[in-house]
Structure formats: structure tokens, C-alpha cells
Design a protein around this motif. Structure first.
Motif, mmCIF file in Angstrom:
data_model
loop_
_atom_site.group_PDB
_atom_site.id
_atom_site.type_symbol
_atom_site.label_atom_id
_atom_site.label_comp_id
_atom_site.label_asym_id
_atom_site.label_seq_id
_atom_site.Cartn_x
_atom_site.Cartn_y
_atom_site.Cartn_z
ATOM 1 N N GLY A 177 -1.562 -8.385 -11.173
ATOM 2 C CA GLY A 177 -2.139 -7.134 -11.449
ATOM 3 C C GLY A 177 -3.029 -6.672 -10.302
ATOM 4 N N MET A 178 -2.930 -7.490 -9.025
ATOM 5 C CA MET A 178 -3.941 -7.122 -7.870
ATOM 6 C C MET A 178 -3.268 -5.833 -7.363
ATOM 7 N N THR A 179 -4.296 -5.079 -6.703
ATOM 8 C CA THR A 179 -3.492 -3.853 -6.022
ATOM 9 C C THR A 179 -3.577 -4.414 -4.356
ATOM 10 N N SER A 180 -2.895 -3.678 -3.629
ATOM 11 C CA SER A 180 -2.882 -4.098 -2.372
ATOM 12 C C SER A 180 -4.232 -4.270 -1.506
ATOM 13 N N ASP A 181 -5.226 -3.491 -1.799
ATOM 14 C CA ASP A 181 -6.560 -3.400 -1.256
ATOM 15 C C ASP A 181 -7.535 -4.766 -1.743
ATOM 16 N N LYS B 112 0.897 -1.231 -0.012
ATOM 17 C CA LYS B 112 -0.089 -0.083 -0.173
ATOM 18 C C LYS B 112 1.008 1.101 -0.046
ATOM 19 N N ALA B 113 1.873 1.081 0.710
ATOM 20 C CA ALA B 113 2.910 2.367 0.568
ATOM 21 C C ALA B 113 3.586 2.686 -0.451
ATOM 22 N N ILE B 114 4.046 1.553 -1.081
ATOM 23 C CA ILE B 114 4.613 1.544 -2.293
ATOM 24 C C ILE B 114 3.790 2.280 -3.330
ATOM 25 N N GLU B 115 2.289 1.917 -3.282
ATOM 26 C CA GLU B 115 1.461 2.356 -4.395
ATOM 27 C C GLU B 115 1.254 3.835 -3.827
ATOM 28 N N GLY C 214 6.352 1.171 6.498
ATOM 29 C CA GLY C 214 6.989 1.171 5.214
ATOM 30 C C GLY C 214 7.035 2.594 4.504
ATOM 31 N N LEU C 215 5.831 3.320 4.911
ATOM 32 C CA LEU C 215 6.102 4.645 4.494
ATOM 33 C C LEU C 215 7.200 5.479 4.960
ATOM 34 N N GLN C 216 7.362 5.230 6.134
ATOM 35 C CA GLN C 216 8.773 6.046 6.781
ATOM 36 C C GLN C 216 9.953 5.571 6.081
ATOM 37 N N VAL C 217 10.302 3.992 6.245
ATOM 38 C CA VAL C 217 11.542 3.709 5.483
ATOM 39 C C VAL C 217 11.634 4.256 4.040
ATOM 40 N N LEU C 218 10.482 3.972 3.432
ATOM 41 C CA LEU C 218 10.566 4.506 1.834
ATOM 42 C C LEU C 218 10.724 5.797 1.601
ATOM 43 N N ARG C 219 10.107 6.525 2.233
ATOM 44 C CA ARG C 219 10.242 8.210 2.151
ATOM 45 C C ARG C 219 11.953 8.458 2.468
ATOM 46 N N GLN C 220 12.323 7.871 3.460
ATOM 47 C CA GLN C 220 13.683 8.328 3.919
ATOM 48 C C GLN C 220 14.854 7.885 2.604
#
Lengths: 83, 280
Positions: free
Chosen positions: B52-56, B24-27, B256-262
Motif C-alpha cells: 500500500g505504499m506510494t512511490s513517494d 510514479k509514472a504509473i500512478e 516510463g511516462l513516454q513508454v506508457l503513454r505510447q
């Protein structure tokens, strides 16, 4: 599983008598309901997977749409009784 | 067009919900993903994602299956056998192969160029890689999750295949470029919550006497490693509440958001740092 039951309903709809191209029925369903499934996912994927995507993305909206098609006589009543 | 990075989704059974949160964070960050390597539960999620599936969508499917299977490793059994009782009396306990064969067919899943699945040769402990478009997907998924002592190994030519985690829990060795590695930690203590006897047994084994050694080291310099901790949850827990599953998903998303943004800020990967909606 609710989604898998809906997937079967969608497949039954796409493969109903008189339909020559189930895949394009599914594409039309995606467009009609504005489900936003990318065309690259729809193109070339097995109908089972496309139906699964539609079930997951559309949920109740798809169910209501199929119910209406049954009421309108477009698809047979037994579409509602997918295992 | 941003340059795609690879993704490795590690082993960890029920803790696969962390992977879905990370997806989800990657998307949301718009990080382009190329090849996806999966092991065990990571292979299941990698298969859905590369098809092709989304995280949702994956989350919804997992949660619905959870009511019947109790663990994502048994997702196929939730699709093809009626209930948990069948699992408990041994109908699907021994082999994952038949349920996966039916599930792959029923869901219309296919091998594809973006997917790599890692299993392990039981005799040599060397990795066996399923890659490309011309292998039996159900065999790869069954083998990759066939934890010794729990599920039957899978015959593959003259090899006997077991859980890819027996080779490596987060195999980054196949990645040709920088990868995001989603690593699921081990249980390190017993749970304070009530557990069914099977879950308690496997939790005890994971903490004190693992069924099989599972190497975990990855190249932190080369890759972006997202380590998910849930030290009181073992991979083979079967009675976790939906609340706890969603908790892992949300933690996977936030961490994930935290690590990826960094990582984006550091220039290690490409994506859009500005986007960061709260989990729902």
C-alpha cells in the motif's frame, strides 16, 4: 532513519496506557491530520505498517502534532525519546 | 473501471530507483495495477508497493536507508544494524535473512495476494515462486536478493535458494495478462567517477565477468517493456551519491511516462494519457 524514529513515536502514542484500540487511535490521527491514506490501506494492516505510512505521509506535521499532545499532557514526555 | 495490468520489477540492485520513478509514472497515468512480480531489488519495491505504499513513500524510505546502507539490497540492514561499518566488517555481509526478519516485523510488511516474489533453486536453476499469503516474507525477500558470492543462500525446505535473477532477471513467465516490465540494464563499462574498492570490484565483475548468468529476454509483443539504461552503474554500487540515485528515479519517471503513454495510445494498456506532470 528519521522516518523509523517517527514510526516508533507514533506506535508509542497508539499503544500508550489507557488505549484499548491502538488501531483506531491511528485512524483518528490520519483523519485529524488529513493525511489522505486510503482506508483500504489502514483496514486490517498491522499497526507497525499503519504507523509507517503515517510517518511517511505526515512527516513533520505528525511530529509537531505529537509534540503538542505532549505539551497538552495527553501523552507522556518519554514519547519524544523513541530510539 | 480500467482492466488491471500486471507489473514485473526486475533485478538490478541500486538501479531499483528506476522502478520507483516508473511507479510514479504509473500512478500519475492512473494505470490500474494487478499482480506485481518482483526479483531482488524489484521484490523489495514490489513488497512495499503491494502493501500500500506510494512511490513517494518508497522513495523517501530508500533515500533515508541509502545514507546507512549505500544500496537498496541492504535496506534491511540499514533498518536493523547501526551503520555501514557493520556491513564492512561482516556483521551483515553474509546473510540477509536476519535483517529482513527484523525489518519485515518492524515495518509491519505482509505477504499479500497481489505479490509474487521470484527466487532461484541454486542446484537446478529453476525458479521458486513465493505467492499467496502464507509464506515467510523475510525468507522470500532474502532469497530473491541473495546474489551468489555476495550473500548467503537461503534454506527453504530441502532447497537452497539464491537470487531470482539467476533464473531470469525480468521473469514474465508467471504473468497471466499483459504486464508492464521494468527492466534494469547491466553496467557495460567502468565508471569514470571515483568508487570504493568493493563497488569497483563488483562493477568490474558485472562488466567483464558476471558472478552468475542472468537471462533477460522478455516477450515484447505481449508486454509493455520499459528498459532503463545506466551503463556505468553496477547493481552492487555502494557509494552512489543521492544526486545519482535521484537521477535514476527521474529518468525512470520520464522514460516510463513516454513508454506508457505510447502503450496507452496504442491500446495495449488502459490509463489516462492526458496526465503528465513534470518530475519533482
Amino acid at each position: 532513519m528519521q522516518t523509523l524514529q517517527l514510526q516508533r513515536r507514533i506506535l508509542s502514542f497508539a499503544h500508550r496506557d489507557g488505549v484499548a484500540e491502538p488501531q483506531s487511535e491511528l485512524t483518528k490521527l490520519v483523519e485529524t491530520l488529513g493525511l489522505g491514506i486510503p482506508s483500504r490501506v489502514l483496514a486490517g494492516a498491522p499497526t507497525q505498517f499503519v504507523a509507517l505510512q503515517i510517518a511517511l505521509a505526515g512527516g513533520e506535521r505528525v511530529e509537531n502534532h505529537l509534540d503538542q499532545l505532549v505539551v497538552d499532557g495527553v501523552i507522556p514526555e518519554d514519547n519524544r525519546q523513541q530510539p | 473501471m480500467n482492466k488491471p495490468v500486471e507489473l514485473v520489477l526486475g533485478a538490478g540492485g541500486v538501479k531499483g530507483y528506476f522502478h520507483i520513478g516508473l511507479l510514479k509514472a504509473i500512478e500519475e497515468l492512473g494505470i490500474p495495477i494487478g499482480k506485481v512480480t518482483g526479483v531482488s531489488v524489484g521484490a523489495i519495491i514490489a513488497t512495499f508497493y503491494t502493501n500500500g505504499m506510494t512511490s513517494d513513500m518508497i522513495l523517501k524510505l530508500f533515500l533515508e536507508a541509502h545514507e546507512k546502507s549505500g544500496n537498496p539490497l541492504l535496506l534491511a540492514s540499514a533498518v536493523t544494524v547501526p551503520d555501514m561499518q557493520s556491513f564492512l566488517v561482516g556483521m551483515s555481509f553474509l546473510s540477509l535473512e536476519k535483517p529482513w526478519e527484523e525489518t519485515v516485523e518492524r515495518l509491519g510488511l505482509t505477504p499479500n495476494d497481489r505479490l509474487r516474489i521470484v527466487a532461484c533453486d541454486a542446484r537446478t536453476k529453476k525458479p521458486v515462486l513465493f505467492e499467496g499469503v502464507s509464506y515467510k516474507l523475510h525468507a522470500a525477500l532474502s532469497a530473491s536478493g541473495a546474489l551468489p558470492g555476495v550473500f548467503l543462500p537461503v534454506h527453504h525446505g530441502d532447497q537452497l535458494l539464491i537470487d531470482g535473477a539467476a533464473h531470469h532477471r525480468n521473469p514474465d513467465e508467471f504473468c497471466k495478462t499483459t504486464a508492464i516490465i521494468s527492466a534494469l540494464g547491466f553496467a557495460t563499462r567502468l565508471s569514470l567517477e571515483p568508487q570504493d574498492p568493493i563497488s569497483f570490484y563488483y562493477q568490474w565483475r558485472e562488466v567483464f565477468a558476471p558472478v552468475v548468468s542472468q537471462p533477460t529476454a522478455v516477450d515484447h509483443k505481449r508486454h509493455v517493456v520499459v528498459e532503463h539504461a545506466a551503463d556505468d552503474i553496477c547493481g552492487l554500487a555502494f557509494n552512489l551519491s543521492t544526486r545519482r540515485c535521484l537521477g535514476m528515479y527521474e529518468n525512470g519517471y520520464k522514460h516510463g511516462l513516454q513508454v506508457l503513454r505510447q502503450a496507452i495510445a496504442d491500446g495495449k494498456i488502459e490509463g489516462n494519457c492526458e496526465i503528465a506532470k513534470p518530475a519533482h
